[in-house]
Design an enzyme around this catalytic site. Structure first.
Site, PDB file in Angstrom:
ATOM      1  N   THR A 175       0.643  -1.165   0.129  1.00 39.46           N
ATOM      2  CA  THR A 175       0.289  -0.287  -0.071  1.00 39.46           C
ATOM      3  C   THR A 175       0.894   1.136  -0.062  1.00 39.46           C
ATOM      4  OG1 THR A 175      -2.253  -0.665   1.186  1.00 39.46           O
ATOM      5  CG2 THR A 175      -1.438   1.133   1.320  1.00 39.46           C
ATOM      6  N   GLY A 205     -10.245  -3.252   2.987  1.00 44.44           N
ATOM      7  CA  GLY A 205      -8.987  -3.504   3.893  1.00 44.44           C
ATOM      8  C   GLY A 205      -8.946  -1.732   5.030  1.00 44.44           C
ATOM      9  N   ASP A 206      -8.357  -1.430   5.731  1.00 47.82           N
ATOM     10  CA  ASP A 206      -8.245   0.143   6.029  1.00 47.82           C
ATOM     11  C   ASP A 206      -7.757   0.912   5.573  1.00 47.82           C
ATOM     12  OD1 ASP A 206      -5.438  -1.247   5.526  1.00 47.82           O
ATOM     13  OD2 ASP A 206      -4.544  -0.339   7.383  1.00 47.82           O
ATOM     14  N   THR A 226       0.085   0.586   6.441  1.00 47.65           N
ATOM     15  CA  THR A 226       0.196  -0.607   5.552  1.00 47.65           C
ATOM     16  C   THR A 226      -0.067  -2.207   6.622  1.00 47.65           C
ATOM     17  OG1 THR A 226       2.327  -0.803   5.520  1.00 47.65           O
ATOM     18  CG2 THR A 226       1.504   0.854   3.598  1.00 47.65           C
ATOM     19  N   GLY A 229      -4.886  -5.588   6.486  1.00 48.96           N
ATOM     20  CA  GLY A 229      -5.857  -3.933   6.741  1.00 48.96           C
ATOM     21  C   GLY A 229      -6.861  -4.445   8.084  1.00 48.96           C
TER      22      GLY A 229
END
Ligand code: GLY
Length: 315
Positions: A175, A205-206, A226, A229
């Site tokens: 990420t 994801g996050d 990163t 997530g």
């Protein structure tokens, strides 16, 4: 006054110059982080962001991105976005133009089209090759996955496949996090990703979740993540780091505690973060024992990015 600067994750180093140039010319942190992230999204060798991103289990690339303004805390986020070259710029359009913070899937794509965002095929020979290798490895002679093969049940219920997925997610994650502080003292942060490798379609994801993978606030600083997530979502990691700054900790202490919080979940996978505060202090951190934590720093008096070391937080 703090000298304007921009920082980014391991995969951002060669692209921070685009943001540093904007800052040097007196531009905003928001424009700087978007510009640098756009370059990462075009890197054909990075299979974790934008072009050549590793697809979901059905071979479809679904992108997540967020951008946040620390002055207003206005935010733009997109999730499971297909077919646009620059997810970060779609997120920026959400921030600037939409009465919402987060748009996903077909709705996000409709919005991006209306806003005139650049469409594009992000698939490359590399991303196709990497995908096929994963599938061959995971499914052996079970053949090609398609909707008719009840693959979701196999994927969800088979212990082997779950273990395979966990291993894969650990080995092939990525990420980009980029954040900046400009001459006005304004902070901005950007995150873009193709998400965890071979995820379920529709998995977020996050990265597209403000507070989980990305947060910034001029009063304190910025944090982004990163790694796996699901862990950062469970702990609201980025917002928690800002909360720690608010309570008087410096970035290293805040990142350390947030990574300890991740260990406390006893979840699968690792987590990493980068953090800056509004005094110009910066740090990165990781929970993965064998991994060096590094990040890139570029201020307006420098001619190239400098690699800096972060901290490794043990359980
Ligand atoms: N941290 C990126 C993701 O889990 O999708």
């Amino acid at each position: 006054m703090v000298k304007p600067f921009i920082i980014g994750t391991r995969n951002a180093g060669q692209f921070l110059h685009a943001g540093a140039k904007i800052l040097r010319e007196g531009g905003s942190a928001l424009d700087a982080v978007e510009a640098a992230t756009r370059l990462v999204e075009l890197n054909p060798n990075d299979t974790s962001v934008g072009l050549a991103g590793i697809p979901n289990i059905l071979g479809v690339q679904e992108m997540d991105a967020t951008i946040m303004c620390g002055k207003t805390r206005n935010s733009g986020a997109v999730g499971a976005l297909k077919g646009f070259k620059h997810p970060i710029s779609v997120a920026r359009k959400v921030l600037d133009e939409a009465p919402h913070v987060l748009l996903v899937g077909a709705g996000a794509e409709r919005f991006a089209r209306i806003m005139g965002c650049e469409e594009g095929d992000l698939e490359t020979e590399l991303s196709k090759k990497v995908y096929q290798a994963f599938i061959d490895d995971a499914f052996d002679d079970e053949g090609v996955i398609d909707e008719s093969q009840n693959w979701v049940v196999k994927y969800a219920r088979s212990q082997n496949l779950r273990e395979w997925f966990d291993k894969l997610a650990d080995e092939h994650h990525g990420t980009v996090n980029i954040m900046a502080l400009d001459a006005n003292g304004d902070i901005a942060s950007a995150v873009s990703t193709s998400g965890t490798a071979l995820k379920f379609p529709g998995r977020l994801g996050d990265s597209p979740i403000i507070g989980a993978g990305n947060y910034c606030d001029n009063r304190y600083g910025a944090a982004a993540c990163t790694g796996r997530g699901e862990l950062a979502i469970r702990n609201s990691t980025a917002r928690t780091i800002i909360h720690y700054l608010e309570n008087g900790l410096n970035p290293e202490e805040a990142a350390f505690l947030a990574m300890k919080d991740i260990h406390d979940l006893n979840g699968v996978g690792g987590m990493n973060c980068i953090v800056l505060d509004n005094k110009g202090n910066t740090i990165s951190a990781t929970t993965t024992p064998e991994r060096d934590s590094v990040y890139w720093y570029f201020d307006v008096d420098m001619t190239e990015a400098e690699q800096r070391s972060g901290i490794n937080v043990q359980k």
